[in-house]
Design a protein around this motif. Structure first.
Motif, PDB file in Angstrom:
ATOM      1  N   LEU A 149       0.854  -1.409   0.040  1.00  0.00           N
ATOM      2  CA  LEU A 149       0.031  -0.079  -0.046  1.00  0.00           C
ATOM      3  C   LEU A 149       0.934   1.312   0.014  1.00  0.00           C
ATOM      4  O   LEU A 149       0.436   2.457  -0.126  1.00  0.00           O
ATOM      5  N   ASP A 150       2.207   1.134   0.175  1.00  0.00           N
ATOM      6  CA  ASP A 150       3.224   2.104   0.130  1.00  0.00           C
ATOM      7  C   ASP A 150       2.967   3.236  -0.903  1.00  0.00           C
ATOM      8  O   ASP A 150       2.931   4.364  -0.752  1.00  0.00           O
ATOM      9  N   VAL A 151       3.026   2.573  -2.219  1.00  0.00           N
ATOM     10  CA  VAL A 151       2.940   3.466  -3.406  1.00  0.00           C
ATOM     11  C   VAL A 151       1.477   3.945  -3.429  1.00  0.00           C
ATOM     12  O   VAL A 151       0.643   3.399  -3.427  1.00  0.00           O
ATOM     13  N   PRO A 152       1.207   5.561  -3.470  1.00  0.00           N
ATOM     14  CA  PRO A 152       0.109   5.962  -3.491  1.00  0.00           C
ATOM     15  C   PRO A 152      -0.797   5.491  -4.837  1.00  0.00           C
ATOM     16  O   PRO A 152      -0.318   5.040  -5.769  1.00  0.00           O
ATOM     17  N   PHE A 153      -2.122   5.542  -4.474  1.00  0.00           N
ATOM     18  CA  PHE A 153      -3.086   5.034  -5.581  1.00  0.00           C
ATOM     19  C   PHE A 153      -3.316   6.230  -6.344  1.00  0.00           C
ATOM     20  O   PHE A 153      -3.406   7.516  -5.739  1.00  0.00           O
ATOM     21  N   MET A 154      -3.506   6.210  -7.604  1.00  0.00           N
ATOM     22  CA  MET A 154      -3.824   7.035  -8.576  1.00  0.00           C
ATOM     23  C   MET A 154      -5.250   7.194  -8.781  1.00  0.00           C
ATOM     24  O   MET A 154      -5.919   6.006  -9.390  1.00  0.00           O
ATOM     25  N   MET A 155      -5.892   8.300  -8.354  1.00  0.00           N
ATOM     26  CA  MET A 155      -7.166   8.433  -8.869  1.00  0.00           C
ATOM     27  C   MET A 155      -7.528   9.840  -9.614  1.00  0.00           C
ATOM     28  O   MET A 155      -7.354  10.768  -9.198  1.00  0.00           O
ATOM     29  N   ASP A 156      -7.712   9.615 -11.049  1.00  0.00           N
ATOM     30  CA  ASP A 156      -7.872  10.534 -11.889  1.00  0.00           C
ATOM     31  C   ASP A 156      -6.455  11.541 -11.914  1.00  0.00           C
ATOM     32  O   ASP A 156      -6.503  12.842 -11.760  1.00  0.00           O
ATOM     33  N   ASN A 157      -5.306  10.939 -11.988  1.00  0.00           N
ATOM     34  CA  ASN A 157      -4.229  11.447 -11.708  1.00  0.00           C
ATOM     35  C   ASN A 157      -3.820  12.238 -10.308  1.00  0.00           C
ATOM     36  O   ASN A 157      -2.815  13.070 -10.225  1.00  0.00           O
ATOM     37  N   ILE A 158      -4.613  12.121  -9.414  1.00  0.00           N
ATOM     38  CA  ILE A 158      -4.424  12.684  -8.082  1.00  0.00           C
ATOM     39  C   ILE A 158      -3.722  11.366  -7.202  1.00  0.00           C
ATOM     40  O   ILE A 158      -4.396  10.351  -7.098  1.00  0.00           O
ATOM     41  N   PRO A 159      -2.549  11.481  -6.773  1.00  0.00           N
ATOM     42  CA  PRO A 159      -2.111  10.539  -5.633  1.00  0.00           C
ATOM     43  C   PRO A 159      -2.714  10.528  -4.584  1.00  0.00           C
ATOM     44  O   PRO A 159      -2.932  11.631  -3.961  1.00  0.00           O
ATOM     45  N   ILE A 160      -3.299   9.233  -4.080  1.00  0.00           N
ATOM     46  CA  ILE A 160      -3.927   9.334  -3.079  1.00  0.00           C
ATOM     47  C   ILE A 160      -3.089   8.210  -2.025  1.00  0.00           C
ATOM     48  O   ILE A 160      -2.855   6.958  -2.417  1.00  0.00           O
ATOM     49  N   ALA A 161      -2.583   8.520  -0.968  1.00  0.00           N
ATOM     50  CA  ALA A 161      -1.930   7.958  -0.016  1.00  0.00           C
ATOM     51  C   ALA A 161      -2.738   7.039   1.027  1.00  0.00           C
ATOM     52  O   ALA A 161      -3.597   7.772   1.615  1.00  0.00           O
ATOM     53  N   VAL A 162      -2.733   5.735   1.251  1.00  0.00           N
ATOM     54  CA  VAL A 162      -3.520   4.888   1.989  1.00  0.00           C
ATOM     55  C   VAL A 162      -2.654   4.314   3.237  1.00  0.00           C
ATOM     56  O   VAL A 162      -1.925   3.820   2.711  1.00  0.00           O
ATOM     57  N   GLU A 163      -3.195   4.557   4.219  1.00  0.00           N
ATOM     58  CA  GLU A 163      -2.704   3.609   5.351  1.00  0.00           C
ATOM     59  C   GLU A 163      -3.750   2.616   6.002  1.00  0.00           C
ATOM     60  O   GLU A 163      -4.650   2.696   5.866  1.00  0.00           O
ATOM     61  N   ALA A 164      -3.123   1.707   6.520  1.00  0.00           N
ATOM     62  CA  ALA A 164      -4.015   0.625   7.124  1.00  0.00           C
ATOM     63  C   ALA A 164      -3.262   0.223   8.442  1.00  0.00           C
ATOM     64  O   ALA A 164      -2.385   0.321   8.875  1.00  0.00           O
ATOM     65  N   SER A 165      -4.395  -0.210   9.273  1.00  0.00           N
ATOM     66  CA  SER A 165      -4.066  -1.011  10.546  1.00  0.00           C
ATOM     67  C   SER A 165      -4.442  -2.388  10.337  1.00  0.00           C
ATOM     68  O   SER A 165      -5.627  -2.755   9.849  1.00  0.00           O
TER      69      SER A 165
END
Ligand code: C2E
Ligand code: MG
Ligand code: MG
Length: 575
Positions: A247-263
């Motif tokens: 999950l480290d690499v940000p997710f691209m949503m419409d060219n916007i990078p979204i960082a996701v963290e998880a527990s």
């Protein structure tokens, strides 16, 4: 002319010709094959597709019973109509009993075409029902957003892994993962992006694991990961790391990078649990802990639960709460759509806590279940609910009272006696009571559940399956139970006008429920538009804020009297 592919089991050419002529006169355009032995019939069934089978009763080398058995053995569900000379009533009855759809006398072919019309229609209905069941089965097991297994399927897989682990003495690991800022994505970018993100997360988690491991979406932003065969305790660390790294690499949503963290919360079998249920609970406790500490992951430790001071505190308080009359019942009306009549009320428990105020059941039912307090709690709810029911009855308001039964109570051997005593204590009749159980509760121990439900039903208590659609394994198992009502879970109902998948589930559940002879109630109806849509789908009953919010007991009678809906007067039984 309607095309018809007819397989004719018949030794006489002339009789077959008469049959075909009758079909043609009745508007059919038959394509046919005639067979008179088992071998040739088998061949035809395998080689070509047929709409219907006509069979003579007895032939030199073959007969209708054997032809029917042969058809059955292929698994094909085709109408099977016996067309024969006089066979006598006994044999005709026997033929129908063994599964023939009709029998027609050769001397009286007038009945042939109507019988064919009817049987083709019935076969089509059966086919549609099978298709609907397949759809529901898919919906029941696959999460539509990520196409991963859903919670129901995951629970089964955990169960299987735990059984295998116990048998072969190997380690099983269960990880529950919760995305930390998913709600923000959903709220700021919208649901479509939220769904897209969940789907991408699912793909990455899947790639971080071995093919034999399972990733499932359990609901919301929660994923479950099952490692059915862990080599050693130490082997869990690299898996946790791989999942996090994925999950480290940000997710691209419409060219916007979204960082996701998880527990993540982790529990191991046999170290932390020796059953699937407990393993899930323990992983959940570990996850809760991880989130509380804002850490990446936590491995379960007995320090966290149930002996933890907070937990013990809540448990002791609930016991006092029960004794000191701090529980309250709220009632929510149930409306019969067709008649506009309030036919029932559901009793919903709350805890009027001296310091924390009104506590909702989601916060204390689980505690009650795990401590054995659920027995006395349920008994209290049944008695109080039925007392209210009796009061209404005295004011000429006839409603049936629904009470929720937890999984623990459903499997309690003392359930029947407790319910009987509670009904008596309230001075009520069994017919005034309906018990709601969830499907997930039934599948925990279907045999015991069935025994209890059968006995309750015989007593006259009505039964309802609550939260239908959220966690069941097999419709067949419900079909065998004495169920009067199913309640479609509100998660499908609330958005049915904007979400076609939800709408389809609602429609399918209504149809299936009716096929099984049950009343179908939709929960979570919040607007008139949804109410109208449900009416158009032939749904029987509804519950929800649009009809009425749950009302405190003392206000119920007044509320019902002032409501715009009709309230059944004494003598008119609700369903
Ligand atoms: P449930 O049996 O499915 O009850 C319906 C829940 O949906 C209730 O929540 C109700 O207030 C809520 N609700 C009703 N209409 C609407 C609507 O239009 N929109 C929305 N958003 N929600 C609506 P509540 O009272 O918090 O109860 C939650 C659950 O707790 C119940 O779900 C039931 O499973 C359990 N529960 C409640 N009372 C008891 C009880 O006496 N014994 C047991 N074992 N469980 C109980
Ligand atoms: Mg309920
Ligand atoms: Mg419900």
């Amino acid at each position: 002319m309607k095309p018809l592919r007819a397989l004719i089991v018949e030794d006489s050419d002339d009789d077959a010709a008469l049959l075909l002529r009758e079909l043609q006169q009745g508007g059919y355009e038959p394509v046919h094959a005639r067979v008179q032995t088992a071998e040739s019939m088998k061949q035809e069934l395998f080689d070509s597709a047929w709409d219907i089978v006509f069979s003579d009763f007895s032939m030199p080398y073959f007969n209708a019973f054997d032809a029917l058995a042969l058809l059955r053995s292929t698994g094909l569900d085709l109408p099977f109509i016996i067309v024969s000379g006089t066979i006598g009533e006994d044999r005709a009855v026997m033929a129908m009993k063994s599964g023939a759809h009709d029998y027609i006398l050769k001397g009286n072919l007038k009945r042939l075409v109507p019988a064919v019309d009817r049987e083709l229609r019935e076969a089509q209905i059966r086919e549609e029902r099978r298709r609907a069941e397949a759809v529901v089965h898919h919906l029941a097991y696959v999460d539509p957003v990520t196409q991963l297994p859903n919670r129901a399927r995951f629970l089964e897989q955990v169960e299987e892994a735990v059984q295998a682990g116990l048998r072969d003495e190997h380690l099983v690991a269960l990880l529950l993962m919760d995305l930390d800022r998913f709600k923000e994505v959903n709220d700021t970018l919208g649901h479509d992006y939220g769904d897209d993100l969940l789907q991408q997360v699912g793909v990455r988690l899947r790639q971080a694991l071995l093919p034999s491991d399972t990733v499932a979406r359990l609901g919301g932003d929660e994923f479950g990961i099952l490692l059915p065969h862990l080599a050693s305790h130490e082997a869990i660390d690299p898996v946790i790391r791989a999942l996090h790294d994925s999950l480290d690499v940000p997710f691209m949503m419409d060219n916007i990078p979204i960082a996701v963290e998880a527990s993540m919360g982790v529990a191991l079998m046999p170290e932390h649990a020796d059953s699937a249920n407990v393993l899930m609970q323990r992983a959940d406790i570990a996850l809760y802990r991880a989130k509380g500490l804002a850490s990446d992951y936590t491995i379960y430790s007995p320090r966290f639960s149930p002996q933890s001071p907070e937990w013990l505190g809540l448990m002791a308080e609930l016991r006092d709460g029960l004794e000191q009359n701090q529980l309250r019942l709220y009632f929510q009306p149930k409306l019969d759509i067709r008649t506009g009549r309030i036919t029932g009320c559901e009793a919903l428990v709350r805890w009027q806590h001296p310091r924390h105020g009104l506590i909702l059941p989601s916060r204390f039912i689980l505690v009650a279940e795990q401590t054995g307090l659920i027995g006395p709690l349920t008994e209290w709810v049944v008695i109080e609910a039925l007392k209210s029911c009796q009061e209404l009855c005295h004011s000429q308001m006839q409603v049936k009272m629904s009470v929720n039964l937890s999984a623990r109570s459903l499997h309690d051997t003392r359930l029947l006696q407790m319910i009987a005593q509670a009904i008596e204590a309230a001075g009520a009749r069994p017919e005034q009571l309906m018990l709601e159980v969830t499907e997930s509760a039934i599948v925990l121990d279907p045999q015991r559940a069935k025994e209890n439900l059968l006995a309750l039903s015989q007593m006259g208590v009505a039964l309802s399956i609550d939260d239908f659609g959220t966690g069941y394994t097999s419709l067949a198992s419900i079909k065998q139970l004495p169920v009067n009502e199913i309640k479609i879970d509100q998660s499908f109902v609330t958005n049915m006008l904007s979400d076609p998948k939800d709408a389809m589930i609602v429609r399918t559940v209504i149809d299936l429920g009716h096929n099984f002879g049950m009343t179908v109630v939709a929960e979570g109806v919040e607007t008139r538009d949804v109410l109208n849509a449900l009416g158009a789908l032939d749904c029987d009953g509804v519950q929800g804020y649009f009809i009425g919010r749950p009302q405190p007991g003392p206000l119920l009678g007044q509320w019902l009297a002032e409501s715009p809906w009709i309230v059944g007067s004494a003598g008119q039984a609700g369903y």
